[in-house]
Design an enzyme around this catalytic site. Sequence first.
Site, PDB file in Angstrom:
ATOM      1  N   LEU A  15     -88.871 -17.732  28.140  1.00 17.37           N
ATOM      2  CA  LEU A  15     -89.891 -17.394  27.142  1.00 17.37           C
ATOM      3  C   LEU A  15     -91.132 -16.768  27.792  1.00 17.37           C
ATOM      4  CD1 LEU A  15     -89.510 -20.560  24.921  1.00 17.37           C
ATOM      5  CD2 LEU A  15     -88.819 -18.235  24.359  1.00 17.37           C
ATOM      6  N   THR A  62     -87.816 -17.782  38.828  1.00 20.13           N
ATOM      7  CA  THR A  62     -87.315 -19.052  38.315  1.00 20.13           C
ATOM      8  C   THR A  62     -85.977 -19.383  38.975  1.00 20.13           C
ATOM      9  OG1 THR A  62     -86.980 -20.352  36.312  1.00 20.13           O
ATOM     10  CG2 THR A  62     -86.300 -18.049  36.183  1.00 20.13           C
ATOM     11  N   LYS A  66     -86.430 -19.911  43.599  1.00 18.49           N
ATOM     12  CA  LYS A  66     -87.801 -20.312  43.963  1.00 18.49           C
ATOM     13  C   LYS A  66     -87.946 -20.640  45.443  1.00 18.49           C
ATOM     14  CE  LYS A  66     -89.286 -21.952  39.463  1.00 18.49           C
ATOM     15  NZ  LYS A  66     -90.029 -22.946  38.704  1.00 18.49           N
ATOM     16  N   ASN A  87     -93.166 -19.494  42.521  1.00 22.24           N
ATOM     17  CA  ASN A  87     -92.846 -19.040  41.156  1.00 22.24           C
ATOM     18  C   ASN A  87     -93.661 -17.820  40.744  1.00 22.24           C
ATOM     19  OD1 ASN A  87     -95.359 -20.281  40.625  1.00 22.24           O
ATOM     20  ND2 ASN A  87     -94.755 -20.585  38.498  1.00 22.24           N
ATOM     21  N   GLY A 130     -85.147 -37.347  39.844  1.00 23.79           N
ATOM     22  CA  GLY A 130     -84.644 -36.035  40.221  1.00 23.79           C
ATOM     23  C   GLY A 130     -85.246 -35.556  41.532  1.00 23.79           C
ATOM     24  N   ALA A 131     -84.522 -34.659  42.195  1.00 23.22           N
ATOM     25  CA  ALA A 131     -85.031 -34.030  43.424  1.00 23.22           C
ATOM     26  C   ALA A 131     -84.500 -32.601  43.460  1.00 23.22           C
ATOM     27  CB  ALA A 131     -84.595 -34.825  44.646  1.00 23.22           C
ATOM     28  N   GLY A 132     -84.595 -31.933  42.330  1.00 27.83           N
ATOM     29  CA  GLY A 132     -84.117 -30.547  42.223  1.00 27.83           C
ATOM     30  C   GLY A 132     -85.217 -29.563  42.572  1.00 27.83           C
ATOM     31  N   LYS A 158     -80.362 -35.021  48.677  1.00 32.01           N
ATOM     32  CA  LYS A 158     -81.449 -34.146  48.219  1.00 32.01           C
ATOM     33  C   LYS A 158     -82.791 -34.849  48.211  1.00 32.01           C
ATOM     34  CE  LYS A 158     -79.454 -31.323  44.970  1.00 32.01           C
ATOM     35  NZ  LYS A 158     -79.536 -30.801  43.617  1.00 32.01           N
TER      36      LYS A 158
HETATM   37  P1  ATR Z   1     -81.004 -27.682  42.163  1.00 34.41           P
HETATM   38  O1  ATR Z   1     -80.772 -29.099  42.550  1.00 34.41           O
HETATM   39  O2  ATR Z   1     -79.876 -26.773  42.505  1.00 34.41           O
HETATM   40  O3  ATR Z   1     -82.327 -27.187  42.562  1.00 34.41           O
HETATM   41  P2  ATR Z   1     -82.033 -28.092  39.626  1.00 34.41           P
HETATM   42  O4  ATR Z   1     -81.562 -27.638  38.285  1.00 34.41           O
HETATM   43  O5  ATR Z   1     -83.350 -27.711  40.115  1.00 34.41           O
HETATM   44  O6  ATR Z   1     -80.915 -27.663  40.609  1.00 34.41           O
HETATM   45  O7  ATR Z   1     -81.978 -29.665  39.705  1.00 34.41           O
HETATM   46  C1  ATR Z   1     -81.176 -30.378  38.926  1.00 34.41           C
HETATM   47  C2  ATR Z   1     -81.643 -31.821  39.031  1.00 34.41           C
HETATM   48  O8  ATR Z   1     -81.085 -32.509  37.937  1.00 34.41           O
HETATM   49  C3  ATR Z   1     -81.150 -32.505  40.293  1.00 34.41           C
HETATM   50  O9  ATR Z   1     -82.057 -33.527  40.643  1.00 34.41           O
HETATM   51  C4  ATR Z   1     -79.819 -33.082  39.810  1.00 34.41           C
HETATM   52  O10 ATR Z   1     -79.350 -34.179  40.537  1.00 34.41           O
HETATM   53  P3  ATR Z   1     -78.287 -33.947  41.731  1.00 34.41           P
HETATM   54  O11 ATR Z   1     -79.106 -33.555  42.906  1.00 34.41           O
HETATM   55  O12 ATR Z   1     -77.619 -35.262  41.888  1.00 34.41           O
HETATM   56  O13 ATR Z   1     -77.337 -32.869  41.268  1.00 34.41           O
HETATM   57  C5  ATR Z   1     -80.240 -33.552  38.448  1.00 34.41           C
HETATM   58  N1  ATR Z   1     -79.087 -33.762  37.573  1.00 34.41           N
HETATM   59  C6  ATR Z   1     -78.334 -32.833  36.958  1.00 34.41           C
HETATM   60  N2  ATR Z   1     -77.392 -33.422  36.198  1.00 34.41           N
HETATM   61  C7  ATR Z   1     -77.551 -34.766  36.355  1.00 34.41           C
HETATM   62  C8  ATR Z   1     -76.908 -35.927  35.824  1.00 34.41           C
HETATM   63  N3  ATR Z   1     -75.886 -35.825  34.962  1.00 34.41           N
HETATM   64  N4  ATR Z   1     -77.374 -37.142  36.186  1.00 34.41           N
HETATM   65  C9  ATR Z   1     -78.408 -37.266  37.037  1.00 34.41           C
HETATM   66  N5  ATR Z   1     -79.076 -36.210  37.569  1.00 34.41           N
HETATM   67  C10 ATR Z   1     -78.653 -34.991  37.233  1.00 34.41           C
END
Ligand code: ATR
Length: 268
Positions: A15, A62, A66, A87, A130-132, A158
């Site tokens: 968006l 995005t 990133k 970003n 989370g740690a994405g 992660k």
């Molecule tokens: P990336 O990890 O490639 O940067 P992201 O979209 O930025 O991708 O991050 C996705 C986040 O959502 C991660 O923390 C992921 O956990 P994993 O590292 O275990 O994959 C979390 N995530 C996605 N689906 C999930 C689920 N069903 N349960 C728990 N955490 C989930």
Amino acid sequence: MKKYLVIGNPIDHSLSPKIHNYWFEKYKIENSIYEKEKIEQKDLPTIYEKLKNGELAGVNVTLPFKKSILPILDILETSATETQSVNTIFKENDKVIGTNTDWEGFHRSIEKTLLPNKKNLDDKNIFIIGAGGVTSSIVYALKKLGGKIFVSNRTQKKVEELKNLFPEINVIKWGNKPPRCEIVVNTTSVGLNSADKIDLDFSDYNNNELFFDLIYSPKETNFLKEAKLRGNKIINGKMMFLYQAAFAFSYWTRIKPDIDDEVIELLD
Ligand code: ATR
């Protein structure tokens, strides 16, 4: 014509063009257009070249680029180095510069809701799920606000990597509970699909804690819906998204756009 771009993959849902084009019009910034482009990793050097030669005036980055964009930029601002996440890109004195406004978006958003009379979170425990890709920006923002940070991620590796970047965080094994936290932040993608729910138990969090979900579409994920039913405060990622866009816009134009009702409605 000054051309701005958000790059990612996928990108259809973005968006950002709506918001930035609305601001270009509102602030009468002529001959400027903001578009979105789905790219591949191999296209990043071309994006850099276009920034360098002025074909692009500014870029938002995005998922999933990133982090991978960092090495090709001329200069990184501190926020980008410390979060290992860019970003927003702009050019100054012929240098292509990467910065991070995600953290500022979160920072401003939480300041507005949480801290009308307070300047920091010193007495609070914060649980980040989370740690994405975006989590480092959240940790960076919360570090500036103070507070004790606990992080848990389904994939342990992660979260260990995140701890290398921020040694002060406390890692909690997935499924385990941190000490009682006053703020819980979901940074995972769980909930983008509205049927999904994070597989963690917060049933004893019913004492006016704050639940923050970075997701803003759907407006209320199951994580937020259930927290609200238990009597907690909830906030979604909408204002964070708007603030990060506003900070990016001001890097490019030197104008600090107002977050008015009209732009808020653009996200509905
Ligand atoms: P990336 O990890 O490639 O940067 P992201 O979209 O930025 O991708 O991050 C996705 C986040 O959502 C991660 O923390 C992921 O956990 P994993 O590292 O275990 O994959 C979390 N995530 C996605 N689906 C999930 C689920 N069903 N349960 C728990 N955490 C989930």
